[in-house]
Scaffold this motif. Structure first.
Motif, PDB file in Angstrom:
ATOM      1  N   GLU A 146       2.871  10.794   2.308  1.00 46.89           N
ATOM      2  CA  GLU A 146       2.549   9.423   1.880  1.00 46.89           C
ATOM      3  C   GLU A 146       2.535   8.472   3.066  1.00 46.89           C
ATOM      4  OE1 GLU A 146       1.670   5.875   0.030  1.00 46.89           O
ATOM      5  OE2 GLU A 146       1.141   7.945  -0.388  1.00 46.89           O
ATOM      6  N   ALA A 147       3.467   8.623   3.980  1.00 48.41           N
ATOM      7  CA  ALA A 147       3.484   7.775   5.182  1.00 48.41           C
ATOM      8  C   ALA A 147       2.215   7.993   6.003  1.00 48.41           C
ATOM      9  CB  ALA A 147       4.730   8.063   6.011  1.00 48.41           C
ATOM     10  N   ILE A 148       1.809   9.252   6.142  1.00 41.71           N
ATOM     11  CA  ILE A 148       0.572   9.558   6.880  1.00 41.71           C
ATOM     12  C   ILE A 148      -0.630   8.943   6.174  1.00 41.71           C
ATOM     13  CG2 ILE A 148      -1.023  11.440   7.473  1.00 41.71           C
ATOM     14  CD1 ILE A 148       1.489  13.144   8.098  1.00 41.71           C
ATOM     15  N   ARG A 149      -0.709   9.108   4.851  1.00 42.32           N
ATOM     16  CA  ARG A 149      -1.834   8.548   4.086  1.00 42.32           C
ATOM     17  C   ARG A 149      -1.949   7.046   4.264  1.00 42.32           C
ATOM     18  NH1 ARG A 149      -2.921   5.255   0.448  1.00 42.32           N
ATOM     19  NH2 ARG A 149      -0.719   4.840   0.041  1.00 42.32           N
ATOM     20  N   MET A 150      -0.809   6.363   4.147  1.00 39.02           N
ATOM     21  CA  MET A 150      -0.812   4.901   4.248  1.00 39.02           C
ATOM     22  C   MET A 150      -1.246   4.443   5.646  1.00 39.02           C
ATOM     23  SD  MET A 150       1.028   1.938   5.203  1.00 39.02           S
ATOM     24  CE  MET A 150       2.443   2.752   5.834  1.00 39.02           C
ATOM     25  N   VAL A 151      -0.726   5.079   6.691  1.00 38.71           N
ATOM     26  CA  VAL A 151      -1.097   4.690   8.057  1.00 38.71           C
ATOM     27  C   VAL A 151      -2.570   4.988   8.316  1.00 38.71           C
ATOM     28  CG1 VAL A 151      -0.750   5.210  10.509  1.00 38.71           C
ATOM     29  CG2 VAL A 151       1.222   4.830   9.022  1.00 38.71           C
ATOM     30  N   ALA A 152      -3.037   6.154   7.886  1.00 38.99           N
ATOM     31  CA  ALA A 152      -4.433   6.534   8.112  1.00 38.99           C
ATOM     32  C   ALA A 152      -5.405   5.593   7.401  1.00 38.99           C
ATOM     33  CB  ALA A 152      -4.661   7.971   7.665  1.00 38.99           C
ATOM     34  N   ASN A 206      10.213   2.629   6.225  1.00 39.54           N
ATOM     35  CA  ASN A 206      11.413   2.807   5.385  1.00 39.54           C
ATOM     36  C   ASN A 206      11.047   3.161   3.953  1.00 39.54           C
ATOM     37  OD1 ASN A 206      13.378   2.179   7.368  1.00 39.54           O
ATOM     38  ND2 ASN A 206      12.886   0.020   7.122  1.00 39.54           N
ATOM     39  N   PHE A 207      11.745   4.146   3.429  1.00 41.12           N
ATOM     40  CA  PHE A 207      11.654   4.504   2.022  1.00 41.12           C
ATOM     41  C   PHE A 207      13.046   4.327   1.454  1.00 41.12           C
ATOM     42  CE2 PHE A 207       7.976   6.600   3.693  1.00 41.12           C
ATOM     43  CZ  PHE A 207       7.059   6.662   2.658  1.00 41.12           C
ATOM     44  N   SER A 208      13.192   3.424   0.494  1.00 40.37           N
ATOM     45  CA  SER A 208      14.521   3.224  -0.092  1.00 40.37           C
ATOM     46  C   SER A 208      14.397   3.144  -1.613  1.00 40.37           C
ATOM     47  CB  SER A 208      15.186   1.961   0.456  1.00 40.37           C
ATOM     48  OG  SER A 208      14.405   0.820   0.172  1.00 40.37           O
ATOM     49  N   VAL A 209      15.335   3.785  -2.284  1.00 42.86           N
ATOM     50  CA  VAL A 209      15.374   3.775  -3.747  1.00 42.86           C
ATOM     51  C   VAL A 209      16.018   2.463  -4.164  1.00 42.86           C
ATOM     52  CG1 VAL A 209      16.214   4.969  -5.797  1.00 42.86           C
ATOM     53  CG2 VAL A 209      15.592   6.277  -3.760  1.00 42.86           C
ATOM     54  N   ARG A 210      15.373   1.770  -5.066  1.00 43.28           N
ATOM     55  CA  ARG A 210      15.912   0.453  -5.485  1.00 43.28           C
ATOM     56  C   ARG A 210      16.588   0.556  -6.806  1.00 43.28           C
ATOM     57  NH1 ARG A 210      11.539  -3.688  -3.081  1.00 43.28           N
ATOM     58  NH2 ARG A 210      10.772  -2.270  -1.567  1.00 43.28           N
ATOM     59  N   LYS A 252       6.959   9.794  -6.825  1.00 41.84           N
ATOM     60  CA  LYS A 252       7.878   9.755  -7.978  1.00 41.84           C
ATOM     61  C   LYS A 252       8.945  10.839  -7.918  1.00 41.84           C
ATOM     62  CE  LYS A 252       4.817   7.365 -11.164  1.00 41.84           C
ATOM     63  NZ  LYS A 252       5.316   6.070 -10.835  1.00 41.84           N
ATOM     64  N   ALA A 253       8.561  12.052  -7.528  1.00 35.10           N
ATOM     65  CA  ALA A 253       9.537  13.145  -7.457  1.00 35.10           C
ATOM     66  C   ALA A 253      10.598  12.849  -6.403  1.00 35.10           C
ATOM     67  CB  ALA A 253       8.835  14.469  -7.144  1.00 35.10           C
ATOM     68  N   ALA A 254      10.191  12.310  -5.274  1.00 37.68           N
ATOM     69  CA  ALA A 254      11.141  11.970  -4.207  1.00 37.68           C
ATOM     70  C   ALA A 254      12.046  10.829  -4.649  1.00 37.68           C
ATOM     71  CB  ALA A 254      10.391  11.594  -2.937  1.00 37.68           C
ATOM     72  N   ASN A 282       0.776  -1.232   0.000  1.00 36.24           N
ATOM     73  CA  ASN A 282       0.000   0.000   0.000  1.00 36.24           C
ATOM     74  C   ASN A 282       0.811   1.288   0.000  1.00 36.24           C
ATOM     75  OD1 ASN A 282      -3.000  -0.823   0.316  1.00 36.24           O
ATOM     76  ND2 ASN A 282      -1.858  -2.165   1.690  1.00 36.24           N
ATOM     77  N   LEU A 283       2.098   1.214   0.255  1.00 39.13           N
ATOM     78  CA  LEU A 283       2.932   2.405   0.289  1.00 39.13           C
ATOM     79  C   LEU A 283       3.316   2.787  -1.133  1.00 39.13           C
ATOM     80  CD1 LEU A 283       4.254   4.298   2.405  1.00 39.13           C
ATOM     81  CD2 LEU A 283       6.303   2.903   2.191  1.00 39.13           C
ATOM     82  N   ARG A 284       3.070   4.036  -1.515  1.00 37.88           N
ATOM     83  CA  ARG A 284       3.414   4.533  -2.852  1.00 37.88           C
ATOM     84  C   ARG A 284       4.541   5.542  -2.714  1.00 37.88           C
ATOM     85  NH1 ARG A 284      -2.317   6.373  -3.412  1.00 37.88           N
ATOM     86  NH2 ARG A 284      -3.445   4.454  -3.094  1.00 37.88           N
TER      87      ARG A 284
END
Length: 137
Positions: free
Chosen positions: A103-109, A133-137, A64-66, A59-61
């Protein structure tokens, strides 16, 4: 007789501080609305921690800019799980950037209800901290 009273008093003196340390209330608590920060039984995502990890990955998106800017790291989110298990008062404790934090707030809410925390077997309102965690793959 006197010995058993002394033993009871001594045991009570050790038990009370230990029991008192098992729960803590939040500074925003009021007498008519107690909110805990530490409970005897922690709240639980339906299905446990492995299901929570799966929920986050599904569910975490990543904005794109980040992602294009190479922004990565860990966002710390704090939220209230009420007596019914619903998520309330979602906020960022430590963030990365406005778009990632949002995005973290949206996903948790948007999470389903949790199993609420308990004190003395009763469901209570309590805060929960979650690192994401947000990591670029």
């Amino acid at each position: 007789m006197r010995t058993s009273v002394l033993i009871t008093i001594v045991l009570s003196l050790f038990w009370l501080p230990l029991h008192a340390q098992t729960v803590q209330t939040d500074s925003s608590s009021t007498p008519d609305h107690v909110i805990y920060t530490v409970v005897q039984q922690q709240p639980e995502f339906p299905g446990g921690m492995s299901r929570l990890g799966q929920y986050i990955s599904e569910n975490l998106r990543y904005p794109k800019a980040a992602q294009a800017a190479g922004l990565a790291g860990r966002v710390f989110i704090r939220f209230l799980i009420n007596k019914q298990g619903a998520i309330e008062k979602v906020k960022v404790l430590k963030g990365i950037s406005p778009e990632i934090d949002a995005e973290a707030i949206r996903m948790v809410a948007s999470m389903p209800n949790w199993l609420p925390g308990k004190v003395d077997g009763q469901a209570v309102d309590c805060f929960y901290n979650l690192p994401i965690n947000f990591s670029v793959r």
